[in-house]
Design an enzyme around this catalytic site. Sequence first.
Site, PDB file in Angstrom:
ATOM      1  N   GLY A  10     -11.144 -20.432 -29.417  1.00  0.00           N
ATOM      2  CA  GLY A  10     -10.704 -19.744 -28.360  1.00  0.00           C
ATOM      3  C   GLY A  10      -9.379 -18.980 -28.645  1.00  0.00           C
ATOM      4  O   GLY A  10      -9.005 -18.776 -29.869  1.00  0.00           O
ATOM      5  N   ASN A  34     -16.651 -24.037 -34.375  1.00  0.00           N
ATOM      6  CA  ASN A  34     -16.806 -23.675 -33.010  1.00  0.00           C
ATOM      7  C   ASN A  34     -17.891 -23.751 -32.361  1.00  0.00           C
ATOM      8  O   ASN A  34     -18.915 -23.445 -33.196  1.00  0.00           O
ATOM      9  CB  ASN A  34     -16.315 -22.297 -32.941  1.00  0.00           C
ATOM     10  CG  ASN A  34     -16.205 -21.942 -31.205  1.00  0.00           C
ATOM     11  OD1 ASN A  34     -14.986 -22.351 -30.539  1.00  0.00           O
ATOM     12  ND2 ASN A  34     -16.678 -20.792 -30.907  1.00  0.00           N
ATOM     13  N   GLU A 159      -9.436 -13.979  -8.584  1.00  0.00           N
ATOM     14  CA  GLU A 159     -10.175 -12.949  -9.383  1.00  0.00           C
ATOM     15  C   GLU A 159     -11.786 -12.654  -9.178  1.00  0.00           C
ATOM     16  O   GLU A 159     -12.276 -11.746  -9.119  1.00  0.00           O
ATOM     17  CB  GLU A 159      -9.712 -13.125 -10.796  1.00  0.00           C
ATOM     18  CG  GLU A 159      -8.275 -12.846 -11.085  1.00  0.00           C
ATOM     19  CD  GLU A 159      -8.154 -12.758 -12.753  1.00  0.00           C
ATOM     20  OE1 GLU A 159      -8.486 -13.389 -13.348  1.00  0.00           O
ATOM     21  OE2 GLU A 159      -7.251 -11.762 -12.821  1.00  0.00           O
TER      22      GLU A 159
HETATM   23  C1  LIG Z   1     -11.845 -16.708 -14.839  1.00  0.00           C
HETATM   24  C2  LIG Z   1     -10.538 -17.010 -15.427  1.00  0.00           C
HETATM   25  C3  LIG Z   1      -9.393 -15.968 -15.796  1.00  0.00           C
HETATM   26  C4  LIG Z   1      -8.260 -16.376 -16.220  1.00  0.00           C
HETATM   27  N1  LIG Z   1      -7.059 -15.660 -16.370  1.00  0.00           N
HETATM   28  C5  LIG Z   1      -6.079 -15.711 -17.209  1.00  0.00           C
HETATM   29  C6  LIG Z   1      -4.944 -14.874 -17.080  1.00  0.00           C
HETATM   30  O1  LIG Z   1      -5.120 -13.444 -16.614  1.00  0.00           O
HETATM   31  N2  LIG Z   1      -4.049 -14.948 -17.781  1.00  0.00           N
HETATM   32  C7  LIG Z   1      -4.144 -16.255 -18.417  1.00  0.00           C
HETATM   33  O2  LIG Z   1      -2.816 -16.424 -19.225  1.00  0.00           O
HETATM   34  N3  LIG Z   1      -4.869 -17.256 -18.486  1.00  0.00           N
HETATM   35  C8  LIG Z   1      -5.930 -17.012 -17.908  1.00  0.00           C
HETATM   36  N4  LIG Z   1      -7.040 -17.831 -17.800  1.00  0.00           N
HETATM   37  C9  LIG Z   1      -6.821 -19.012 -18.241  1.00  0.00           C
HETATM   38  C10 LIG Z   1      -7.224 -19.128 -19.811  1.00  0.00           C
HETATM   39  O3  LIG Z   1      -8.355 -18.556 -20.038  1.00  0.00           O
HETATM   40  C11 LIG Z   1      -6.976 -20.337 -20.612  1.00  0.00           C
HETATM   41  O4  LIG Z   1      -5.853 -21.164 -20.280  1.00  0.00           O
HETATM   42  C12 LIG Z   1      -7.243 -20.154 -22.012  1.00  0.00           C
HETATM   43  O5  LIG Z   1      -8.883 -19.840 -22.074  1.00  0.00           O
HETATM   44  C13 LIG Z   1      -6.913 -21.314 -22.859  1.00  0.00           C
HETATM   45  O6  LIG Z   1      -7.397 -21.103 -24.165  1.00  0.00           O
HETATM   46  P1  LIG Z   1      -7.830 -22.147 -25.341  1.00  0.00           P
HETATM   47  O7  LIG Z   1      -7.907 -21.553 -26.515  1.00  0.00           O
HETATM   48  O8  LIG Z   1      -6.996 -23.248 -25.076  1.00  0.00           O
HETATM   49  O9  LIG Z   1      -9.156 -22.508 -24.822  1.00  0.00           O
HETATM   50  P2  LIG Z   1     -10.604 -21.697 -24.581  1.00  0.00           P
HETATM   51  O10 LIG Z   1     -10.411 -20.135 -24.320  1.00  0.00           O
HETATM   52  O11 LIG Z   1     -11.351 -22.473 -23.579  1.00  0.00           O
HETATM   53  O12 LIG Z   1     -11.344 -22.109 -25.920  1.00  0.00           O
HETATM   54  C14 LIG Z   1     -12.074 -23.037 -26.414  1.00  0.00           C
HETATM   55  C15 LIG Z   1     -12.917 -22.860 -27.434  1.00  0.00           C
HETATM   56  O13 LIG Z   1     -13.383 -24.117 -28.000  1.00  0.00           O
HETATM   57  C16 LIG Z   1     -14.738 -24.207 -27.941  1.00  0.00           C
HETATM   58  N5  LIG Z   1     -15.228 -25.684 -27.740  1.00  0.00           N
HETATM   59  C17 LIG Z   1     -15.156 -26.272 -26.672  1.00  0.00           C
HETATM   60  N6  LIG Z   1     -15.617 -27.371 -26.814  1.00  0.00           N
HETATM   61  C18 LIG Z   1     -16.267 -27.466 -28.087  1.00  0.00           C
HETATM   62  C19 LIG Z   1     -16.776 -28.625 -28.876  1.00  0.00           C
HETATM   63  N7  LIG Z   1     -17.087 -29.703 -28.289  1.00  0.00           N
HETATM   64  N8  LIG Z   1     -17.162 -28.116 -30.055  1.00  0.00           N
HETATM   65  C20 LIG Z   1     -17.177 -26.986 -30.746  1.00  0.00           C
HETATM   66  N9  LIG Z   1     -16.184 -26.101 -29.934  1.00  0.00           N
HETATM   67  C21 LIG Z   1     -15.935 -26.336 -28.738  1.00  0.00           C
HETATM   68  C22 LIG Z   1     -15.145 -23.204 -26.740  1.00  0.00           C
HETATM   69  O14 LIG Z   1     -16.589 -22.686 -27.233  1.00  0.00           O
HETATM   70  C23 LIG Z   1     -13.997 -22.196 -27.121  1.00  0.00           C
HETATM   71  O15 LIG Z   1     -14.461 -21.109 -28.101  1.00  0.00           O
HETATM   72  C24 LIG Z   1      -8.054 -17.573 -16.885  1.00  0.00           C
HETATM   73  C25 LIG Z   1      -9.291 -18.739 -16.888  1.00  0.00           C
HETATM   74  C26 LIG Z   1     -10.325 -18.251 -16.399  1.00  0.00           C
HETATM   75  C27 LIG Z   1     -11.541 -19.124 -16.438  1.00  0.00           C
END
Ligand SMILES: Cc1cc2nc3c(=O)[nH]c(=O)nc-3n(C[C@H](O)[C@H](O)[C@H](O)COP(=O)(O)OP(=O)(O)OC[C@H]3O[C@@H](n4cnc5c(N)ncnc54)[C@H](O)[C@@H]3O)c2cc1C
Length: 374
Positions: A10, A34, A159
Amino acid sequence: MIKILVLGGGYAGLSFIKNLPDEIFKKAQITLINANQFHYHTALLHKVAAGECDKEALFDIKKVIDKRVNFVVDEVAKIEENTVFTKDAKFEFDYLIIALGFEKETFGCDGMENSREITTYAKSLELKNEIYSKFDELADKKRENLDIVICGGGLSGVEFAGALAREGAKYAKDKFDFKKVKITLVEALPQILPMYDEKLHKKASEILQNLGVLVLENSKVVKRTKAGILLENERVLNADVVVWVAGIRGNSVVDNSKFKNHRARLLVDENLKFKDNIYAIGDVAKFKEFAPTAQIACQMGAYLGKNINLLIDGKNAPKFSYQNKGLICSIGKERAVGNIFGQNISGKFAVFMKWLTEKKWDVELEGVGAIFGR
Ligand SMILES: Cc1cc2nc3c(=O)[nH]c(=O)nc-3n(C[C@H](O)[C@H](O)[C@H](O)COP(=O)(O)OP(=O)(O)OC[C@H]3O[C@@H](n4cnc5c(N)ncnc54)[C@H](O)[C@@H]3O)c2cc1C
């Protein structure tokens, strides 16, 4: 070679990889696991669910990461000692970076386990398909009306409500009367978008109402029954489609691994270390009291990528410090409200700034060419 294993592609996981110094590849083998071949732009998932965009939210991971990184598509199940167990294999590590993101948290609200959610690309697409097939039933006169209830008036709920009201009305044109679709946004707190001030709450509510969304504040959801959604004030809402965006937790891999955690999130120190040789970044990490956002996930990933070499060598690394630049909430394609660098913004400027923040990530992944369309 030292084995560095990164779980999750992510914002956090990819920012980590994008910021690794060249020297690290001389002494370490980096592996990224991933669940999918594609990275999804999570902050665009409400648009996917509303039918405003689709493939624009996806990036082929192999094409955007350094060729020296070993990329594996697999689902992580649990972590034990220095081994990660996936659905299909096991991987040993010297250093582990957990960046597995977030899942839906229902806080035990009865009947919400099976509600729709906007947490992954696949789940957002399922929601879109359900709604649009019900739109088609309206067009074919196979149903009289459609009630969509969105539980949670935070960023993603607002949103999604805004995008769905706009895109739904566009789709309905010449097919059916969009007044047959009732979109209700339910929030337990006195106001939607609690991170903003009074002025922005009011503005966001007005925009939603102008788009035809019914906003119910001070309305805690108690449970989902056959009759619909029961609120604490005993009102019952009809609900053909229920979307739960009222809470998130970390990742269930954390529970499965029996790590000490806070709603499946790992408490990290100022170097983003959870314990020993394990680091956590993004939504799966709990760093001080900061709310999980894409913004902090990217900053955590970039910090750890730049400093992992020092941390591995046991040298002093600077502490992670979060620079909160603000947050913008889009409400349909043409409206937005937000606060950046302490200033409230709205109107076309807010729409432009939102577009810019979204494009910034595209550019980080694919280079400046991404500005001109993908
Ligand atoms: C609709 C929406 C709108 C948003 N808008 C904003 C915004 O405008 N601004 C902002 O700052 N934040 C926003 N957010 C929040 C933001 O999207 C999250 O905080 C962010 O995605 C976190 O990033 P991350 O890399 O921790 O996790 P993620 O983006 O969730 O990435 C996690 C990754 O891990 C992978 N994964 C998960 N479990 C497993 C597993 N068991 N095995 C292998 N891979 C796995 C997933 O496939 C994914 O690729 C929004 C969220 C949503 C839902």
